[in-house]
Scaffold this motif. Structure first.
Motif, PDB file in Angstrom:
ATOM      1  N   ARG A   7       5.208 -13.874   1.570  1.00 16.68           N
ATOM      2  CA  ARG A   7       4.015 -13.820   2.427  1.00 16.68           C
ATOM      3  C   ARG A   7       3.237 -12.537   2.159  1.00 16.68           C
ATOM      4  NH1 ARG A   7       1.912 -12.013   7.079  1.00 16.68           N
ATOM      5  NH2 ARG A   7       3.602 -10.602   7.516  1.00 16.68           N
ATOM      6  N   LEU A   8       3.933 -11.435   2.022  1.00 14.20           N
ATOM      7  CA  LEU A   8       3.261 -10.165   1.759  1.00 14.20           C
ATOM      8  C   LEU A   8       2.586 -10.145   0.393  1.00 14.20           C
ATOM      9  CD1 LEU A   8       5.796  -7.604   3.212  1.00 14.20           C
ATOM     10  CD2 LEU A   8       3.502  -8.108   4.064  1.00 14.20           C
ATOM     11  N   LEU A   9       3.149 -10.898  -0.548  1.00 13.74           N
ATOM     12  CA  LEU A   9       2.575 -10.911  -1.883  1.00 13.74           C
ATOM     13  C   LEU A   9       1.476 -11.957  -2.046  1.00 13.74           C
ATOM     14  CD1 LEU A   9       5.725 -10.289  -4.075  1.00 13.74           C
ATOM     15  CD2 LEU A   9       3.979  -8.659  -3.334  1.00 13.74           C
ATOM     16  N   GLN A  10       1.182 -12.678  -0.980  1.00 13.46           N
ATOM     17  CA  GLN A  10       0.084 -13.645  -1.034  1.00 13.46           C
ATOM     18  C   GLN A  10      -1.234 -12.909  -1.195  1.00 13.46           C
ATOM     19  OE1 GLN A  10       0.353 -15.751   2.634  1.00 13.46           O
ATOM     20  NE2 GLN A  10       1.770 -17.263   1.847  1.00 13.46           N
ATOM     21  N   TYR A  11      -2.093 -13.505  -1.978  1.00 11.72           N
ATOM     22  CA  TYR A  11      -3.422 -12.929  -2.169  1.00 11.72           C
ATOM     23  C   TYR A  11      -4.315 -13.249  -0.994  1.00 11.72           C
ATOM     24  CZ  TYR A  11      -2.301 -11.699  -6.925  1.00 11.72           C
ATOM     25  OH  TYR A  11      -1.733 -11.128  -8.029  1.00 11.72           O
ATOM     26  N   LEU A  12      -5.208 -12.329  -0.685  1.00 15.49           N
ATOM     27  CA  LEU A  12      -6.225 -12.602   0.320  1.00 15.49           C
ATOM     28  C   LEU A  12      -7.065 -13.764  -0.173  1.00 15.49           C
ATOM     29  CD1 LEU A  12      -7.431  -9.010   1.237  1.00 15.49           C
ATOM     30  CD2 LEU A  12      -5.574 -10.321   2.235  1.00 15.49           C
ATOM     31  N   TYR A  13      -7.662 -14.474   0.747  1.00 17.12           N
ATOM     32  CA  TYR A  13      -8.420 -15.671   0.426  1.00 17.12           C
ATOM     33  C   TYR A  13      -9.469 -15.408  -0.660  1.00 17.12           C
ATOM     34  CZ  TYR A  13     -11.402 -19.720   0.972  1.00 17.12           C
ATOM     35  OH  TYR A  13     -12.137 -20.852   0.733  1.00 17.12           O
ATOM     36  N   GLY A  14      -9.251 -15.998  -1.841  1.00 18.38           N
ATOM     37  CA  GLY A  14     -10.215 -15.893  -2.927  1.00 18.38           C
ATOM     38  C   GLY A  14     -10.379 -14.502  -3.515  1.00 18.38           C
ATOM     39  N   ALA A  15      -9.391 -13.617  -3.359  1.00 17.02           N
ATOM     40  CA  ALA A  15      -9.510 -12.237  -3.843  1.00 17.02           C
ATOM     41  C   ALA A  15      -8.311 -11.891  -4.720  1.00 17.02           C
ATOM     42  CB  ALA A  15      -9.593 -11.273  -2.665  1.00 17.02           C
ATOM     43  N   ASP A  16      -8.439 -10.801  -5.460  1.00 19.78           N
ATOM     44  CA  ASP A  16      -7.325 -10.355  -6.298  1.00 19.78           C
ATOM     45  C   ASP A  16      -6.576  -9.189  -5.655  1.00 19.78           C
ATOM     46  OD1 ASP A  16      -9.189  -8.386  -6.619  1.00 19.78           O
ATOM     47  OD2 ASP A  16      -9.073  -8.302  -8.795  1.00 19.78           O
ATOM     48  N   VAL A  17      -6.510  -9.203  -4.334  1.00 16.96           N
ATOM     49  CA  VAL A  17      -5.824  -8.176  -3.549  1.00 16.96           C
ATOM     50  C   VAL A  17      -4.774  -8.880  -2.688  1.00 16.96           C
ATOM     51  CG1 VAL A  17      -6.110  -6.439  -1.737  1.00 16.96           C
ATOM     52  CG2 VAL A  17      -7.857  -6.693  -3.507  1.00 16.96           C
ATOM     53  N   THR A  18      -3.551  -8.341  -2.666  1.00 19.70           N
ATOM     54  CA  THR A  18      -2.489  -8.954  -1.870  1.00 19.70           C
ATOM     55  C   THR A  18      -2.442  -8.364  -0.467  1.00 19.70           C
ATOM     56  OG1 THR A  18      -0.793  -7.369  -2.535  1.00 19.70           O
ATOM     57  CG2 THR A  18      -1.058  -9.336  -3.932  1.00 19.70           C
ATOM     58  N   ARG A  19      -1.765  -9.086   0.425  1.00 16.87           N
ATOM     59  CA  ARG A  19      -1.539  -8.595   1.787  1.00 16.87           C
ATOM     60  C   ARG A  19      -0.762  -7.278   1.741  1.00 16.87           C
ATOM     61  NH1 ARG A  19      -2.355 -12.402   5.805  1.00 16.87           N
ATOM     62  NH2 ARG A  19      -0.907 -11.317   7.171  1.00 16.87           N
ATOM     63  N   ALA A  20       0.173  -7.164   0.792  1.00 16.80           N
ATOM     64  CA  ALA A  20       0.973  -5.948   0.669  1.00 16.80           C
ATOM     65  C   ALA A  20       0.104  -4.755   0.291  1.00 16.80           C
ATOM     66  CB  ALA A  20       2.076  -6.151  -0.365  1.00 16.80           C
ATOM     67  N   GLU A  21      -0.913  -4.971  -0.531  1.00 19.38           N
ATOM     68  CA  GLU A  21      -1.801  -3.875  -0.914  1.00 19.38           C
ATOM     69  C   GLU A  21      -2.583  -3.362   0.290  1.00 19.38           C
ATOM     70  OE1 GLU A  21      -3.555  -4.271  -5.197  1.00 19.38           O
ATOM     71  OE2 GLU A  21      -3.231  -6.303  -4.417  1.00 19.38           O
ATOM     72  N   VAL A  22      -2.991  -4.270   1.155  1.00 19.60           N
ATOM     73  CA  VAL A  22      -3.710  -3.867   2.369  1.00 19.60           C
ATOM     74  C   VAL A  22      -2.772  -3.059   3.265  1.00 19.60           C
ATOM     75  CG1 VAL A  22      -4.861  -4.688   4.465  1.00 19.60           C
ATOM     76  CG2 VAL A  22      -5.321  -5.804   2.257  1.00 19.60           C
ATOM     77  N   ALA A  23      -1.552  -3.554   3.462  1.00 23.02           N
ATOM     78  CA  ALA A  23      -0.576  -2.836   4.289  1.00 23.02           C
ATOM     79  C   ALA A  23      -0.262  -1.468   3.692  1.00 23.02           C
ATOM     80  CB  ALA A  23       0.701  -3.668   4.430  1.00 23.02           C
ATOM     81  N   PHE A  24      -0.123  -1.391   2.373  1.00 26.08           N
ATOM     82  CA  PHE A  24       0.171  -0.132   1.702  1.00 26.08           C
ATOM     83  C   PHE A  24      -0.968   0.875   1.905  1.00 26.08           C
ATOM     84  CE2 PHE A  24       0.376   2.774  -1.905  1.00 26.08           C
ATOM     85  CZ  PHE A  24       1.726   3.108  -1.930  1.00 26.08           C
ATOM     86  N   ALA A  25      -2.212   0.387   1.854  1.00 23.82           N
ATOM     87  CA  ALA A  25      -3.361   1.272   2.074  1.00 23.82           C
ATOM     88  C   ALA A  25      -3.269   1.932   3.444  1.00 23.82           C
ATOM     89  CB  ALA A  25      -4.669   0.491   1.939  1.00 23.82           C
ATOM     90  N   LEU A  26      -2.779   1.199   4.430  1.00 24.18           N
ATOM     91  CA  LEU A  26      -2.635   1.750   5.785  1.00 24.18           C
ATOM     92  C   LEU A  26      -1.452   2.704   5.895  1.00 24.18           C
ATOM     93  CD1 LEU A  26      -3.262  -1.513   7.781  1.00 24.18           C
ATOM     94  CD2 LEU A  26      -4.672   0.539   7.899  1.00 24.18           C
ATOM     95  N   THR A  27      -0.305   2.283   5.357  1.00 19.87           N
ATOM     96  CA  THR A  27       0.926   3.040   5.580  1.00 19.87           C
ATOM     97  C   THR A  27       1.138   4.195   4.609  1.00 19.87           C
ATOM     98  OG1 THR A  27       2.198   1.494   4.220  1.00 19.87           O
ATOM     99  CG2 THR A  27       2.109   1.045   6.596  1.00 19.87           C
ATOM    100  N   HIS A  28       0.477   4.161   3.442  1.00 20.08           N
ATOM    101  CA  HIS A  28       0.733   5.184   2.430  1.00 20.08           C
ATOM    102  C   HIS A  28      -0.508   5.906   1.904  1.00 20.08           C
ATOM    103  CE1 HIS A  28       4.469   2.892   2.387  1.00 20.08           C
ATOM    104  NE2 HIS A  28       5.036   3.963   1.876  1.00 20.08           N
TER     105      HIS A  28
END
Length: 143
Positions: free
Chosen positions: A75-96
């Motif tokens: 689930r975390l490695l799923q891409y955002l709708y129609g984008a080349d960014v994963t859910r994990a990348e968004v979470a990483f931007a917040l946490t790290h």
């Protein structure tokens, strides 16, 4: 909520050595959680035994280890709708990376903000991930 079976705890303690190269005992276990495993009906029928039961070992910043089901990782490695960014990348931007809000993620942490339609299409999803991370990590997100 079901209790964690003793044989599951024994299995993890026995096999965790291969990831940590360090033996652990029951005294090292500070808590357990067992949830109900949701399965997707593929329409093919048959047994649920064949569905993957792989897990990952994740270490937190404070040194605690968690065993996470493969479904959560997927689930975390799923891409955002129609984008080349994963859910994990968004979470990483917040946490790290110190991202402060959705605009920060869309404009500075990813390239999604370069095309207004791309940013608009995934904004709701980024907001959803921010809410999940904020609740899980006890973050305060600036809107």
């Amino acid at each position: 909520m079901p209790e964690t079976p003793e044989e599951d705890i024994d299995f993890l303690l026995h096999n965790i050595y291969f990831a940590l190269e360090q033996s652990l005992s029951r005294d090292d276990v500070i808590g357990t959680f067992t949830g109900l495993r949701l399965l997707i009906d593929s329409g093919e029928g048959g047994s649920t035994v064949d569905i993957s039961r792989k897990h990952a070992l994740i270490r937190s910043r404070d040194g605690a280890f968690s065993v996470v089901a493969q479904a959560e990782i997927a689930r975390l490695l799923q891409y955002l709708y129609g984008a080349d960014v994963t859910r994990a990348e968004v979470a990483f931007a917040l946490t790290h990376e110190g991202a402060m809000n959705a605009a920060d993620i869309l404009q500075r942490r990813t390239r999604l903000g370069l095309v207004k339609d791309d940013a608009s299409r995934v904004d709701w999803e980024v907001q959803e991930i921010i809410a999940e991370v904020a609740e899980k990590e006890n973050y305060v997100v600036i809107s």
